[in-house]
Design an enzyme around this catalytic site. Structure first.
Site, PDB file in Angstrom:
ATOM      1  N   HIS A  18       0.862  -1.199   0.000  1.00 28.91           N
ATOM      2  CA  HIS A  18       0.000   0.000   0.000  1.00 28.91           C
ATOM      3  C   HIS A  18       0.886   1.232   0.000  1.00 28.91           C
ATOM      4  O   HIS A  18       1.261   1.745   1.060  1.00 28.91           O
ATOM      5  CB  HIS A  18      -0.933  -0.038   1.228  1.00 28.91           C
ATOM      6  CG  HIS A  18      -1.969   1.039   1.245  1.00 28.91           C
ATOM      7  ND1 HIS A  18      -3.190   0.897   1.873  1.00 28.91           N
ATOM      8  CD2 HIS A  18      -1.979   2.289   0.718  1.00 28.91           C
ATOM      9  CE1 HIS A  18      -3.894   2.004   1.736  1.00 28.91           C
ATOM     10  NE2 HIS A  18      -3.171   2.881   1.043  1.00 28.91           N
ATOM     11  N   HIS A  20       1.325   4.790  -2.398  1.00 27.77           N
ATOM     12  CA  HIS A  20       0.986   5.661  -3.532  1.00 27.77           C
ATOM     13  C   HIS A  20       2.293   6.317  -3.963  1.00 27.77           C
ATOM     14  O   HIS A  20       2.885   7.079  -3.188  1.00 27.77           O
ATOM     15  CB  HIS A  20      -0.022   6.726  -3.114  1.00 27.77           C
ATOM     16  CG  HIS A  20      -1.297   6.160  -2.563  1.00 27.77           C
ATOM     17  ND1 HIS A  20      -2.418   5.971  -3.330  1.00 27.77           N
ATOM     18  CD2 HIS A  20      -1.611   5.700  -1.317  1.00 27.77           C
ATOM     19  CE1 HIS A  20      -3.381   5.440  -2.582  1.00 27.77           C
ATOM     20  NE2 HIS A  20      -2.915   5.261  -1.357  1.00 27.77           N
ATOM     21  N   HIS A 202      -9.462   0.865  -1.618  1.00 22.74           N
ATOM     22  CA  HIS A 202      -9.468   1.484  -0.303  1.00 22.74           C
ATOM     23  C   HIS A 202     -10.899   1.374   0.237  1.00 22.74           C
ATOM     24  O   HIS A 202     -11.857   1.721  -0.467  1.00 22.74           O
ATOM     25  CB  HIS A 202      -9.108   2.968  -0.399  1.00 22.74           C
ATOM     26  CG  HIS A 202      -7.659   3.250  -0.594  1.00 22.74           C
ATOM     27  ND1 HIS A 202      -6.910   2.690  -1.586  1.00 22.74           N
ATOM     28  CD2 HIS A 202      -6.804   4.063   0.111  1.00 22.74           C
ATOM     29  CE1 HIS A 202      -5.663   3.137  -1.504  1.00 22.74           C
ATOM     30  NE2 HIS A 202      -5.563   3.970  -0.485  1.00 22.74           N
ATOM     31  N   GLU A 205     -11.359   3.231   5.601  1.00 19.19           N
ATOM     32  CA  GLU A 205     -10.353   4.147   6.147  1.00 19.19           C
ATOM     33  C   GLU A 205     -11.121   5.217   6.927  1.00 19.19           C
ATOM     34  O   GLU A 205     -11.050   5.279   8.146  1.00 19.19           O
ATOM     35  CB  GLU A 205      -9.529   4.764   5.006  1.00 19.19           C
ATOM     36  CG  GLU A 205      -8.474   5.767   5.472  1.00 19.19           C
ATOM     37  CD  GLU A 205      -7.742   6.471   4.307  1.00 19.19           C
ATOM     38  OE1 GLU A 205      -8.266   6.457   3.168  1.00 19.19           O
ATOM     39  OE2 GLU A 205      -6.672   7.061   4.566  1.00 19.19           O
ATOM     40  N   ASP A 283       1.682   3.983   2.871  1.00 11.81           N
ATOM     41  CA  ASP A 283       0.649   4.811   2.234  1.00 11.81           C
ATOM     42  C   ASP A 283       1.265   5.976   1.433  1.00 11.81           C
ATOM     43  O   ASP A 283       1.477   5.836   0.234  1.00 11.81           O
ATOM     44  CB  ASP A 283      -0.356   5.306   3.286  1.00 11.81           C
ATOM     45  CG  ASP A 283      -1.723   5.624   2.712  1.00 11.81           C
ATOM     46  OD1 ASP A 283      -1.935   5.399   1.503  1.00 11.81           O
ATOM     47  OD2 ASP A 283      -2.603   6.091   3.468  1.00 11.81           O
ATOM     48  N   ASP A 284       1.518   7.092   2.120  1.00  8.74           N
ATOM     49  CA  ASP A 284       2.104   8.279   1.478  1.00  8.74           C
ATOM     50  C   ASP A 284       3.258   8.755   2.360  1.00  8.74           C
ATOM     51  O   ASP A 284       3.137   9.767   3.063  1.00  8.74           O
ATOM     52  CB  ASP A 284       1.040   9.374   1.348  1.00  8.74           C
ATOM     53  CG  ASP A 284      -0.139   8.914   0.511  1.00  8.74           C
ATOM     54  OD1 ASP A 284      -0.010   8.852  -0.719  1.00  8.74           O
ATOM     55  OD2 ASP A 284      -1.180   8.584   1.110  1.00  8.74           O
TER      56      ASP A 284
HETATM   57  N1  ADE Z   1      -4.579   8.668  -2.093  1.00  6.15           N
HETATM   58  C1  ADE Z   1      -3.374   8.769  -1.551  1.00  6.15           C
HETATM   59  N2  ADE Z   1      -3.399   8.395  -0.264  1.00  6.15           N
HETATM   60  C2  ADE Z   1      -4.676   8.038   0.010  1.00  6.15           C
HETATM   61  C3  ADE Z   1      -5.341   7.552   1.157  1.00  6.15           C
HETATM   62  N3  ADE Z   1      -4.719   7.360   2.323  1.00  6.15           N
HETATM   63  N4  ADE Z   1      -6.669   7.317   1.069  1.00  6.15           N
HETATM   64  C4  ADE Z   1      -7.308   7.513  -0.075  1.00  6.15           C
HETATM   65  N5  ADE Z   1      -6.733   7.972  -1.178  1.00  6.15           N
HETATM   66  C5  ADE Z   1      -5.423   8.224  -1.134  1.00  6.15           C
HETATM   67 ZN    ZN Z   2      -3.776   4.704   0.410  1.00  7.79          ZN
END
Ligand code: ADE
Ligand code: ZN
Length: 342
Positions: A18, A20, A202, A205, A283-284
């Site tokens: 996971h 991005h 996703h 969340e 994630d990011d």
């Molecule tokens: N795009 C990038 N990070 C995300 C996240 N945590 N949830 C949904 N879309 C995303």
């Molecule tokens: Zn994500």
């Protein structure tokens, strides 16, 4: 926790499921690319960018994330972005990544899907050849846009499929969750399934457990990205355990986006101990304060994860990947050897 266990975590062979790729854009690279491409940023320094990373929810993050992505324009930019991620992942002994990318974020700015594919793929192929680092690509649809837009995105990408058959095997769904339920994308996911793509979404969340149900039942995904709100639905938890449906959980993301108020309140350990197939992911990472090892260590410290639980998380990451069974077995053997020797 002792620094020994921290060292153990860093060296633990693991997969990231996971991530991005646009969310791995560090402010330093953002500035360098802004200069290279003559893009005007709303910030005057790297420090100012970092100071802006104070999010109250998913949308407050997405606004900055999409703005930051504007510096990505050329094939070289996507290559540099991906290579920078790979270097950091390798330092954490990530052996395999199944990375998300968002074509619509780029086509909306006039950057073609072909440029995005080419840059990411060149970095992944180089890393495979040079370091036995393996990667694959999951094309995500932005769920705040229409299903028609997702169909157009798929149509633009399909002519590239044979050229990237070694890398592109998945379809995902991301962006603003609440108000954009999985069923909005039922038809396009059905087509992707017929085309033989592996499917993820996703769900849970910020959105309710009902979205996890519909990701499973309507979209027929094979993994749930996040899924932390599953805990609110006992029948769903039972189903996730029975089916060993993987959840790609992102602890520092959940903290930064206020899904949890405190990492000690995070339900990752409870879900793991309840028998769910949970994984840890970043994630990011450029926006949320860390890559894989940082996520593992913060979670292990906050939730008192044991050495056995850390090994289980690493195992889950390989087992939940879309790699071939023989490849998974190789990684699991490597993990076994590591555990024997540390
Ligand atoms: N795009 C990038 N990070 C995300 C996240 N945590 N949830 C949904 N879309 C995303
Ligand atoms: Zn994500």
């Amino acid at each position: 926790m002792t620094s020994n266990l921290h060292d153990f975590i860093r060296g633990l062979p693991k997969a990231e499921l996971h991530l991005h790729i646009e969310g791995s854009l560090e402010p330093e690279l953002m500035f360098a690319l802004a200069q290279r491409n003559a893009v005007q940023l709303a910030y005057s320094s790297v420090e100012e960018v970092r100071a802006a990373y104070n999010f109250s929810d998913l949308q407050s993050f997405l606004d900055l994330y999409y703005a930051g992505a504007a510096v990505l324009q050329t094939e070289q930019d996507f290559y540099d972005l991906t290579m920078a991620y790979i270097e950091r992942a390798r330092a954490d002994n990530v052996r395999h990544v199944e990375l998300f990318f968002d074509p619509q974020t780029h086509t909306a700015r006039g950057i073609s899907t072909a440029i995005v594919f080419a840059g990411i793929a060149r970095a992944l192929r180089e890393a495979k050849a040079a370091h036995d680092f393996s990667g694959s690509m999951i094309l995500c649809f932005l769920r705040h846009l229409s299903e028609e837009d997702a169909f157009e995105t798929l149509a633009a990408a399909l002519p590239l499929r044979s050229q990237y058959a070694d890398l592109w095997n998945g379809i995902g769904l991301d962006s603003a969750e609440v108000g954009n339920p999985p069923e909005k994308f039922a038809a396009v996911f059905a087509q992707c399934r017929e085309l033989g793509f592996r499917l993820v979404a996703h769900a849970g969340e910020e959105g309710p457990p009902a979205y996890i149900h519909s990701a499973l039942d309507v979209l027929q995904v094979e993994r749930i990205d996040h899924g932390v709100r599953a805990e609110e639905d006992a029948a769903l938890m039972h189903k996730l355990v029975q089916t060993q449906m993987p959840l790609t959980v992102c602890p520092l993301s959940n903290l930064k986006l206020c899904v949890v108020s405190d990492l000690q309140q995070h339900n990752l350990a409870r879900m793991l101990r309840a028998g769910l197939c949970v994984t840890i992911n970043s994630d990011d990472p450029a926006y949320f304060g860390g890559y894989m090892t940082t996520n593992f260590i913060a979670t292990a410290d906050a939730l008192a994860l044991t050495r056995e639980e850390l090994i289980q998380l690493a195992k889950n990451s390989f087992c939940a990947s879309f790699a071939a069974p023989e490849q998974k077995q190789q990684w699991l053997n490597e993990l076994d050897r590591y555990v024997q020797n540390h």
